[in-house]
Motif scaffolding. Structure first.
Motif, PDB file in Angstrom:
ATOM      1  N   GLY A 366      49.647  21.873-125.911  1.00 30.30           N
ATOM      2  CA  GLY A 366      50.453  22.165-124.729  1.00 30.30           C
ATOM      3  C   GLY A 366      50.479  21.068-123.701  1.00 30.30           C
ATOM      4  O   GLY A 366      50.995  21.273-122.590  1.00 30.30           O
ATOM      5  N   HIS A 391      48.210  25.803-120.584  1.00 31.31           N
ATOM      6  CA  HIS A 391      48.394  27.252-120.444  1.00 31.31           C
ATOM      7  C   HIS A 391      49.826  27.577-119.999  1.00 31.31           C
ATOM      8  O   HIS A 391      50.458  28.501-120.512  1.00 31.31           O
ATOM      9  N   ALA A 394      52.326  26.756-122.880  1.00 31.04           N
ATOM     10  CA  ALA A 394      52.234  27.702-123.997  1.00 31.04           C
ATOM     11  C   ALA A 394      52.983  28.992-123.678  1.00 31.04           C
ATOM     12  O   ALA A 394      53.731  29.526-124.512  1.00 31.04           O
ATOM     13  N   THR A 395      52.784  29.499-122.484  1.00 28.02           N
ATOM     14  CA  THR A 395      53.493  30.705-122.071  1.00 28.02           C
ATOM     15  C   THR A 395      54.999  30.460-122.052  1.00 28.02           C
ATOM     16  O   THR A 395      55.794  31.279-122.530  1.00 28.02           O
ATOM     17  N   GLU A 398      56.982  30.217-125.492  1.00 20.47           N
ATOM     18  CA  GLU A 398      57.246  31.499-126.144  1.00 20.47           C
ATOM     19  C   GLU A 398      58.289  32.313-125.387  1.00 20.47           C
ATOM     20  O   GLU A 398      59.202  32.882-125.994  1.00 20.47           O
ATOM     21  N   LYS A 405      53.030  30.981-128.615  1.00 21.37           N
ATOM     22  CA  LYS A 405      51.730  30.804-127.967  1.00 21.37           C
ATOM     23  C   LYS A 405      50.685  31.513-128.813  1.00 21.37           C
ATOM     24  O   LYS A 405      50.896  32.653-129.234  1.00 21.37           O
TER      25      LYS A 405
END
Length: 463
Positions: A366, A391, A394-395, A398, A405
């Motif tokens: 990420g 973080h 990744a969120t 998706e 993620k």
């Protein structure tokens, strides 16, 4: 890679007169403008800035890098002039290398924690060190700037280096902030807090993360404000360590995944670059001992994430059972790997912008380079984040339909196989990625950045 000078030819008309010809005058070359790029001492910001530097040189400017001593060879390797600025206590190379290995190994247990639970350890530790880098930079940076005399300074970091503002003000020069991490580094009440990994609609999560972040960061922030006061700068509000440049701010974040803000960012002060992919060494995919007719994956968790050897070993074992091939970046830990499956090849480094276009899908951590490069080349990704803006990315990958993620540790072989299969076969995802890639390529991020910076230099007066 040798730097290439951009030659300019001036065409002149020969005016014929009845009596004689006037001798043609020689073209006068305009003096090169000096542009200083000062990225954070990390490969993501460093290599993004290399891409911008390459484009600026094609416009005829002289590009110099200001750099932590440990990254000088990165810029010199691309043919740039680079000047050291200490961002920490100077140490011999072997001691500095040991420091970072110890730092990484010490935080691997924290990689298993949620973004919220990392505030008290990894995030806190990072901000303590980042504040110290700003203090150290103030020792060298004023002198370096006075010696180089740049016409514009571009800084990619998460913290203010006061010397840059002072140099710009005293010499009536513009300065540019580059935001190479997620766009939520520029705060807005309607988008997730930076580093939180919250979904765009998780307003309760926004509030919870901001509250805890400010509680933990308060003594570090007070220390930073004390430093700002000592160099004649105004204090920042709690939680803020940098400001937007009044001249220009360049966000690498792609429009296809950007958030809907309450407060619009004016194009006069903020420009989205749609990534900033550099040109790197060519790469030819080697032959594998097995599965040469199967889809190709690229796996990389970055320079920090490669220290998580157990996770990479587990992932290699799982991939070894699937009808795919994989190139896996294991960093400086090559000697810890044995019994590599026949459909997997490992190496300590890959020229990523040359590799990703040739693969079918990517598994990464990420980091913003990996995030934007996958989108730029239209490749689906599984993001397994462990720290920082991984973080957030990744969120976002998706919830925008560009990939998946996946928790770094809470997965099974069946779950991994399912996500890989879906990446390779999901027609809707492929169509979205194709459109995103097309839109990003049109923008030509490094070229756009160079033109924006060049435009600042052409203004009669800096803002």
């Amino acid at each position: 890679m040798a730097k290439k000078a951009v030659k300019k030819k001036a065409a002149r008309k020969v005016v014929k007169k009845a009596v004689a010809k006037k001798p043609a005058r020689k073209a006068v070359k305009k003096p090169k403008k000096v542009i200083a790029l000062f990225p954070e001492a990390a490969f993501g910001p460093a290599l993004n800035s290399v891409g911008i530097g390459q484009a600026l040189e094609k416009l005829g400017h002289k590009v110099v890098f200001l750099s932590d001593p440990g990254f000088l060879d990165v810029y010199k390797g691309y043919g740039f002039e680079a000047h050291p600025v200490n961002l920490s206590e100077p140490l011999p190379p072997e001691e500095m290398a040991k420091f970072w290995v110890d730092f990484i190994n010490g935080h691997i247990p924290n990689f298993r924690k949620t973004p919220f639970d990392q505030i008290d350890n990894y995030v806190k530790g990072c901000w303590e060190m980042i504040v110290e880098t700003a203090k150290w930079a103030e020792k060298d940076l004023p002198g370096v700037l006075d010696r180089i005399k740049p016409d514009v300074v571009c800084v990619d970091n998460v913290i203010l280096f006061p010397a840059i503002k002072h140099y710009a003000r005293d010499n009536k020069k513009p300065w540019v902030r580059i935001i190479s991490c997620s766009e939520n580094e520029i705060e807005d009440p309607d988008i997730p807090p930076h580093l939180s990994g919250c979904g765009e609609k998780d307003k309760k999560g926004f509030a919870s993360y901001r509250k805890r972040f400010n509680e933990v960061i308060k003594p570090i922030h007070e220390n930073f404000n004390g430093f700002l006061k000592s160099v004649g700068e105004k204090a920042y509000p709690l939680g803020q360590f940098f400001e937007a440049s009044p001249h220009m701010n360049l966000l690498l974040y792609p429009s296809a995944v950007k958030f809907k803000r309450r407060h619009r960012l004016s194009p006069k002060q903020f420009q989205y670059l749609e990534g900033c992919v550099r040109k790197d060494a060519a790469y030819k995919v080697p032959k594998f001992k097995k599965n040469n007719d199967k889809p190709l994956l690229y796996v990389s968790f970055g320079s920090l994430g490669s220290g998580d050897v157990d996770l990479l070993k587990r992932l290699i074992t799982t991939i070894g059972k699937l009808p795919v091939r994989a190139l896996v970046n294991v960093g400086d830990y090559m000697d810890q790997y044995t019994d590599i499956p026949a459909n997997v090849l490992i190496d300590k480094w890959y020229p990523q912008p040359s590799v990703i276009p040739q693969v079918d899908a990517v598994i990464h951590h990420g980091g913003n380079n990996s995030f934007t490069e996958c989108l730029y080349f239209g490749k689906p990704a599984i993001i397994m984040p462990y720290v920082w803006d991984g973080h957030d990315n990744a969120t976002r990958v998706e919830e925008t339909g560009h990939g998946f993620k996946l928790d770094r540790y809470e997965w099974t072989d069946d779950v991994m196989a399912d996500r890989i299969t879906r990446m390779l076969t999901d027609k809707k995802m492929k169509a979205k990625l194709k459109k995103t890639s097309k839109d990003m390529r049109k923008q030509k991020g490094p070229v756009k950045a160079a033109k924006v910076i060049d435009g600042l230099l052409r203004r009669k007066k800096a803002a």
